[in-house]
Design a protein around this motif. Structure first.
Motif, short mmCIF file in Angstrom:
data_model
loop_
_atom_site.label_atom_id
_atom_site.label_comp_id
_atom_site.label_asym_id
_atom_site.label_seq_id
_atom_site.Cartn_x
_atom_site.Cartn_y
_atom_site.Cartn_z
N GLU A 69 0.12 3.57 -7.81
CA GLU A 69 -1.31 3.28 -7.69
C GLU A 69 -1.63 1.85 -8.13
O GLU A 69 -2.60 1.25 -7.65
N GLY A 70 -0.80 1.31 -9.01
CA GLY A 70 -0.98 -0.09 -9.39
C GLY A 70 -0.79 -1.03 -8.21
O GLY A 70 -1.47 -2.06 -8.11
N VAL A 75 -2.87 -4.72 -3.87
CA VAL A 75 -3.12 -4.98 -2.44
C VAL A 75 -4.62 -5.14 -2.19
O VAL A 75 -5.04 -6.01 -1.43
N GLN A 76 -5.43 -4.31 -2.84
CA GLN A 76 -6.88 -4.44 -2.69
C GLN A 76 -7.33 -5.85 -3.05
O GLN A 76 -8.10 -6.49 -2.31
N GLU A 85 -9.71 2.52 -2.44
CA GLU A 85 -9.48 3.66 -1.54
C GLU A 85 -9.33 3.23 -0.08
O GLU A 85 -8.93 4.03 0.76
N GLU A 86 -9.64 1.98 0.22
CA GLU A 86 -9.50 1.48 1.59
C GLU A 86 -8.07 1.05 1.90
O GLU A 86 -7.78 0.60 3.01
N VAL A 233 0.98 -1.31 5.16
CA VAL A 233 -0.38 -1.12 4.67
C VAL A 233 -1.34 -0.98 5.84
O VAL A 233 -1.24 -1.71 6.83
N VAL A 234 -2.28 -0.05 5.71
CA VAL A 234 -3.48 -0.02 6.52
C VAL A 234 -4.66 -0.28 5.60
O VAL A 234 -4.83 0.42 4.60
N TYR A 235 -5.45 -1.31 5.93
CA TYR A 235 -6.78 -1.43 5.35
C TYR A 235 -7.76 -0.91 6.39
O TYR A 235 -7.67 -1.26 7.58
#
Length: 409
Positions: A69-70, A75-76, A85-86, A233-235
């Motif tokens: 989760e870190g 990445v956020q 959460e995106e 990754v998907v944003y």
């Protein structure tokens, strides 16, 4: 900031020799090499914190969850998403695009709708939409390019009232050119369509701000930015993700399971079924933190300096033909070219004998090759560990290609 000129020292593989020659690695667009700090981060995690994220109350499972989760938090911040959460983890850019196709497009696209892409797209951003159109009855339409790789006048007008998705590469993996993101996104939104940005060749090389880009989805891969293979990754904008159905089914993406029914976990976890690639996530976090030591703007400028150094020399060589623009300011560390009368695979084999690693083939962009009448080409792609000496080695080796095939220089 850490000086980019010293970056190559962090990559042990670059000390290798091949056939008596120092390896000049110019295939970073396919996959990047991994620096020591990223290797050490994975070694530390595996030696001390290895567990299955989200699946236990014991210390190792909790530490693995914290590490996984870190990475989402990092990445956020890295792409400036509004909410953690995106951020959804996948295996790679290809899986990311497939997730969007299955979870968003199959739910929202119908017969009579249109999906618009450029003819330069990677197969991951092309075959995927062919599938969606075949299943739904929608139409796939292409924006075509001029001989220098720019979208032709009038082609963006294909984004009209029937368009529901506009999907395109931020930077082309063949042409090395950035498409006009602002205009394409604005045109998509003006007709009520969503804009999907393939960032596989941009996220590793320049600062990304998805809020400023205003794209609805942004996808990229860790292995093209110094992380290990198998993490992507998907944003997605949160309201879109919340409305989407899961892509894969199984453990961890559920809330409650009964014999005949299941309710699903919240965003982003409903899209991350099964045991995740926690090791890949660890390397992605370490890779982003490694790159940020140099600064993404500095990385971009360094690569532009390399392009300005090599492109004019390459363009001036006889029997060499560039794909896309010959303007160094329009290339983003990727240069594709052909050699008269020599197949790209033969070029690559000869270059390999000189220690030069480059790409040959259609680069997963066959429609672009067909459009330009160039079914295969060679490609060099650069990164933070590329030195001008690597480019000199490439240029000198390239001079031997035609003579080795019995042709004039």
């Amino acid at each position: 900031m850490k000086p980019i000129a010293e970056a190559y020292k962090d990559f042990p593989i670059l000390t290798r020799t091949h056939r008596g020659k120092r390896i000049a690695y110019l295939d970073s667009g396919a996959t990047t090499q991994i620096p020591v700090p990223v290797m050490k981060a994975l070694e530390t995690h595996m030696a001390n914190h290895n567990g299955n994220p989200h699946r236990g109350a014991h210390v190792l499972a909790m530490e693995a969850s914290e590490a996984y989760e870190g990475t989402r938090d990092v990445v956020q911040r890295f792409i400036n998403a509004r909410k953690r959460e995106e951020i959804i983890f996948t295996r790679n850019t290809t899986e990311s695009l497939n997730l969007i196709a299955h979870s968003y497009a199959l739910k929202h696209i119908k017969a009579g709708d249109k999906i618009v892409i450029t003819v330069a797209e990677h197969h991951a951003n092309l075959v995927t939409w062919q599938f969606v159109c075949r299943v739904t009855g929608a139409t796939l339409e292409y924006m075509y390019l001029d001989e220098t790789g720019h979208i032709k006048d009038g082609e963006m007008d294909k984004i009209d009232a029937s368009t529901k998705i506009v999907s395109f590469a931020h930077v082309s993996n063949v042409l090395g050119m950035e498409f006009p993101v602002k205009e394409l996104v604005e045109r998509a939104h003006a007709v009520g369509a969503i804009a999907i940005l393939d960032g596989a060749q941009s996220a590793p090389h320049q600062a990304i701000d998805v809020q400023a880009l205003d794209c609805d989805f942004f996808v990229f891969s860790g292995h093209k930015m110094c992380a290990s293979q198998g993490i992507g990754v998907v944003y997605g904008k949160y309201h879109l993700l919340e409305d989407m159905d899961p892509f894969l089914f199984g453990g961890d993406m559920i809330e409650y399971v009964k014999e005949q029914t299941t309710t699903f976990n919240e965003v982003p976890y409903k899209f991350e079924a099964g045991t995740p690639n926690a090791h890949g996530a660890v390397t992605l976090k370490a890779a982003i933190e490694y790159l940020e030591q140099f600064g993404m703007d500095a990385i971009h400028e360094y690569e532009q300096e390399l392009v300005r150094y090599v492109l004019p020399k390459l363009a001036a060589m006889p029997h060499i033909h560039l794909l896309g623009s010959a303007n160094p300011e329009e290339k983003h560390g990727v240069i594709a070219f052909t050699v008269d009368d020599v197949h790209p695979h033969d070029v690559a084999t000869i270059m390999d004998s000189h220690g030069v690693c480059l790409r040959s083939g259609h680069h997963c962009a066959q429609p672009l090759g067909a459009y330009y009448g160039v079914p295969a080409s060679n490609r060099i792609s650069m990164y933070i560990y590329t030195k001008k000496e690597d480019l000199d080695q490439f240029l000198e080796a390239l001079k031997t290609v035609r003579p080795t095939m019995g042709l004039s220089e």
